[in-house]
Write an enzyme that holds these catalytic residues in place. Sequence first.
Site, PDB file in Angstrom:
ATOM      1  N   LYS A  10       0.831  -1.207   0.000  1.00 26.31           N
ATOM      2  CA  LYS A  10       0.000   0.000   0.000  1.00 26.31           C
ATOM      3  C   LYS A  10       0.874   1.270   0.000  1.00 26.31           C
ATOM      4  O   LYS A  10       2.089   1.188   0.202  1.00 26.31           O
ATOM      5  CB  LYS A  10      -0.932  -0.043   1.221  1.00 26.31           C
ATOM      6  CG  LYS A  10      -1.970  -1.180   1.153  1.00 26.31           C
ATOM      7  CD  LYS A  10      -2.908  -1.152   2.355  1.00 26.31           C
ATOM      8  CE  LYS A  10      -3.971  -2.233   2.248  1.00 26.31           C
ATOM      9  NZ  LYS A  10      -4.934  -2.164   3.396  1.00 26.31           N
ATOM     10  N   GLU A 127      -9.673  -9.824  -7.840  1.00 25.71           N
ATOM     11  CA  GLU A 127      -8.591  -8.864  -7.611  1.00 25.71           C
ATOM     12  C   GLU A 127      -7.409  -9.025  -8.565  1.00 25.71           C
ATOM     13  O   GLU A 127      -6.806  -8.030  -8.980  1.00 25.71           O
ATOM     14  CB  GLU A 127      -8.106  -8.984  -6.159  1.00 25.71           C
ATOM     15  CG  GLU A 127      -9.157  -8.509  -5.159  1.00 25.71           C
ATOM     16  CD  GLU A 127      -8.761  -8.744  -3.706  1.00 25.71           C
ATOM     17  OE1 GLU A 127      -7.685  -9.323  -3.446  1.00 25.71           O
ATOM     18  OE2 GLU A 127      -9.541  -8.338  -2.819  1.00 25.71           O
TER      19      GLU A 127
HETATM   20  P1  IDP Z   1      -7.980  -6.755   5.317  1.00 28.17           P
HETATM   21  O1  IDP Z   1      -7.131  -5.781   4.503  1.00 28.17           O
HETATM   22  O2  IDP Z   1      -7.224  -7.286   6.502  1.00 28.17           O
HETATM   23  O3  IDP Z   1      -8.599  -7.826   4.467  1.00 28.17           O
HETATM   24  P2  IDP Z   1     -10.602  -5.495   5.379  1.00 28.17           P
HETATM   25  O4  IDP Z   1     -11.595  -5.675   6.465  1.00 28.17           O
HETATM   26  O5  IDP Z   1     -10.853  -6.167   4.069  1.00 28.17           O
HETATM   27  O6  IDP Z   1      -9.166  -5.894   5.969  1.00 28.17           O
HETATM   28  O7  IDP Z   1     -10.471  -3.929   5.154  1.00 28.17           O
HETATM   29  C1  IDP Z   1      -9.808  -3.409   4.009  1.00 28.17           C
HETATM   30  C2  IDP Z   1      -8.892  -2.299   4.458  1.00 28.17           C
HETATM   31  O8  IDP Z   1      -9.677  -1.226   4.968  1.00 28.17           O
HETATM   32  C3  IDP Z   1      -7.939  -2.633   5.601  1.00 28.17           C
HETATM   33  O9  IDP Z   1      -6.776  -3.319   5.191  1.00 28.17           O
HETATM   34  C4  IDP Z   1      -7.633  -1.271   6.154  1.00 28.17           C
HETATM   35  O10 IDP Z   1      -6.683  -0.562   5.335  1.00 28.17           O
HETATM   36  C5  IDP Z   1      -8.990  -0.578   6.040  1.00 28.17           C
HETATM   37  N1  IDP Z   1      -9.786  -0.750   7.263  1.00 28.17           N
HETATM   38  C6  IDP Z   1     -10.413  -1.861   7.713  1.00 28.17           C
HETATM   39  N2  IDP Z   1     -11.068  -1.663   8.858  1.00 28.17           N
HETATM   40  C7  IDP Z   1     -10.872  -0.353   9.148  1.00 28.17           C
HETATM   41  C8  IDP Z   1     -11.319   0.487  10.236  1.00 28.17           C
HETATM   42  O11 IDP Z   1     -12.025   0.061  11.155  1.00 28.17           O
HETATM   43  N3  IDP Z   1     -10.876   1.788  10.203  1.00 28.17           N
HETATM   44  C9  IDP Z   1     -10.114   2.290   9.186  1.00 28.17           C
HETATM   45  N4  IDP Z   1      -9.701   1.545   8.164  1.00 28.17           N
HETATM   46  C10 IDP Z   1     -10.066   0.236   8.143  1.00 28.17           C
END
Ligand code: IDP
Length: 138
Positions: A10, A127
Amino acid sequence: MMEQTLSIIKPDGVKKGLSGKIISIFEENGFEIKALKKVHLTKKQAEGFYCIHKERPFFNSLVAFMTEGPIMPMVLSCENAILKNRDIMGATNPKDAKDGTIRKMFAESIERNVVHGSDSLESAKFEIPYFFNVFEIL
Ligand code: IDP
Ligand code: MG
């Protein structure tokens, strides 16, 4: 079963000069890098990639983060690549991530967490072609 997964370094990881370290971690753990590039996503492209999260409260902030600088998407391949990559990445929130995981070592926050990884076969199938065509995956 041999699998492919999409990993992304990222904008925070690229900006901090962590791409070489992160790629080494993947190679040391037996992943083959089948494709790799550096791109700077537009708002629309980031919204499309994260469309499954569009109703989440963090969606706009996530899109702003993912477009703030270049990212490095890559296709990783090995046995059980999807789960194995999730293990090496660590939990979404670095506070919950296990020692030795990429997010534990390098992530600043639940949002600025350095790497993305496909979470299922279904998401990998969406993806991988989002970033790479068939001729770019070696
Ligand atoms: P992951 O990347 O571990 O699969 P996901 O739940 O798919 O997590 O969320 C995608 C991305 O969104 C995360 O990697 C993170 O960058 C962001 N994200 C997830 N949850 C939160 C939150 O509660 N606050 C702010 N950003 C979040
Ligand atoms: Mg996810």
